[in-house]
Design a protein around this motif. Sequence first.
Motif, PDB file in Angstrom:
ATOM      1  N   ILE A  92      95.895  45.945  43.463  1.00  0.00           N
ATOM      2  CA  ILE A  92      94.708  46.502  44.376  1.00  0.00           C
ATOM      3  C   ILE A  92      95.077  48.001  44.356  1.00  0.00           C
ATOM      4  O   ILE A  92      94.230  48.740  44.237  1.00  0.00           O
ATOM      5  N   ILE A  93      96.354  48.357  44.964  1.00  0.00           N
ATOM      6  CA  ILE A  93      96.419  49.939  45.089  1.00  0.00           C
ATOM      7  C   ILE A  93      96.183  50.618  43.692  1.00  0.00           C
ATOM      8  O   ILE A  93      95.817  51.852  43.759  1.00  0.00           O
ATOM      9  N   SER A  94      96.670  49.927  42.565  1.00  0.00           N
ATOM     10  CA  SER A  94      96.335  50.751  41.142  1.00  0.00           C
ATOM     11  C   SER A  94      94.912  50.877  41.055  1.00  0.00           C
ATOM     12  O   SER A  94      94.385  51.898  40.754  1.00  0.00           O
ATOM     13  N   ALA A  95      94.198  49.808  41.245  1.00  0.00           N
ATOM     14  CA  ALA A  95      92.761  49.985  41.099  1.00  0.00           C
ATOM     15  C   ALA A  95      92.046  50.985  42.012  1.00  0.00           C
ATOM     16  O   ALA A  95      91.192  51.705  41.703  1.00  0.00           O
ATOM     17  N   GLY A  96      92.427  51.119  43.290  1.00  0.00           N
ATOM     18  CA  GLY A  96      92.156  52.222  44.163  1.00  0.00           C
ATOM     19  C   GLY A  96      92.205  53.564  43.601  1.00  0.00           C
ATOM     20  O   GLY A  96      91.310  54.237  43.979  1.00  0.00           O
ATOM     21  N   LEU A  97      93.519  53.632  43.221  1.00  0.00           N
ATOM     22  CA  LEU A  97      93.891  55.101  42.965  1.00  0.00           C
ATOM     23  C   LEU A  97      93.044  55.346  41.744  1.00  0.00           C
ATOM     24  O   LEU A  97      92.573  56.541  41.360  1.00  0.00           O
ATOM     25  N   CYS A  98      92.675  54.373  40.866  1.00  0.00           N
ATOM     26  CA  CYS A  98      91.916  54.628  39.682  1.00  0.00           C
ATOM     27  C   CYS A  98      90.464  55.240  39.977  1.00  0.00           C
ATOM     28  O   CYS A  98      89.938  56.142  39.481  1.00  0.00           O
ATOM     29  N   ILE A  99      90.013  54.575  40.875  1.00  0.00           N
ATOM     30  CA  ILE A  99      88.462  54.740  41.467  1.00  0.00           C
ATOM     31  C   ILE A  99      88.461  55.975  42.173  1.00  0.00           C
ATOM     32  O   ILE A  99      87.744  57.004  41.947  1.00  0.00           O
ATOM     33  N   LEU A 100      89.532  56.141  42.909  1.00  0.00           N
ATOM     34  CA  LEU A 100      89.353  57.685  43.756  1.00  0.00           C
ATOM     35  C   LEU A 100      89.939  58.695  43.160  1.00  0.00           C
ATOM     36  O   LEU A 100      89.157  59.830  43.128  1.00  0.00           O
ATOM     37  N   THR A 101      90.719  58.718  42.047  1.00  0.00           N
ATOM     38  CA  THR A 101      90.746  59.925  41.298  1.00  0.00           C
ATOM     39  C   THR A 101      89.988  60.095  40.195  1.00  0.00           C
ATOM     40  O   THR A 101      90.132  61.033  39.661  1.00  0.00           O
ATOM     41  N   GLY A 106      96.391  57.938  37.607  1.00  0.00           N
ATOM     42  CA  GLY A 106      96.977  57.700  39.022  1.00  0.00           C
ATOM     43  C   GLY A 106      97.318  56.031  38.883  1.00  0.00           C
ATOM     44  O   GLY A 106      97.889  55.684  39.775  1.00  0.00           O
ATOM     45  N   CYS A 107      96.885  55.484  38.023  1.00  0.00           N
ATOM     46  CA  CYS A 107      96.883  53.902  38.275  1.00  0.00           C
ATOM     47  C   CYS A 107      98.171  53.248  37.817  1.00  0.00           C
ATOM     48  O   CYS A 107      98.257  52.197  38.196  1.00  0.00           O
ATOM     49  N   PHE A 108      98.967  54.246  37.194  1.00  0.00           N
ATOM     50  CA  PHE A 108     100.161  53.806  36.613  1.00  0.00           C
ATOM     51  C   PHE A 108     101.435  54.074  38.058  1.00  0.00           C
ATOM     52  O   PHE A 108     102.534  53.251  37.907  1.00  0.00           O
ATOM     53  N   VAL A 109     101.245  54.579  38.952  1.00  0.00           N
ATOM     54  CA  VAL A 109     102.137  55.050  40.069  1.00  0.00           C
ATOM     55  C   VAL A 109     102.501  53.793  40.926  1.00  0.00           C
ATOM     56  O   VAL A 109     103.753  53.565  41.093  1.00  0.00           O
TER      57      VAL A 109
END
Length: 136
Positions: A92-101, A106-109
């Motif tokens: 979920i955090i990965s998907a959120g970072l992908c959408i926000l950035t 950022g989705c690999f962080v």
Amino acid sequence: MDATMENKMGLPPPYEPSAPNPAPPPSYFGDNPPPPAAPTTQPRTVVVTSAPTSSDTSDIKIGPRPTGITCPNCNRSVVTRVHYAANNRTHIISAGLCILTGCCCGCFVPYCMRSCKSANHFCPKCRAFIGTYAPS
């Protein structure tokens, strides 16, 4: 119809009758059959063991790092071996970072950070599973 007419029509040739009971194959033992197996009536011994009574892992307090505990499986005092595994929170955090950035960089962080993963604790001696720490 005779046999020549049947062959011209593409029919298979008639089958020849076989012997009603063919002869059995030759014996592997020659004229001496093997002796019958003697029944063994030895008593059987049944061993019943019980599991350790302190195998309840719900009372164990573990954290995100290796923890010193007594293993409920082998009853040794050990420091746990930790294996970090991605969970739903990581995805979920990965998907959120992908959408926000707006990009996939950022989705690999979250997959590189231990704080976003579950910590599975194992005994280093007997390799038994002890418990999981899920970040909140």
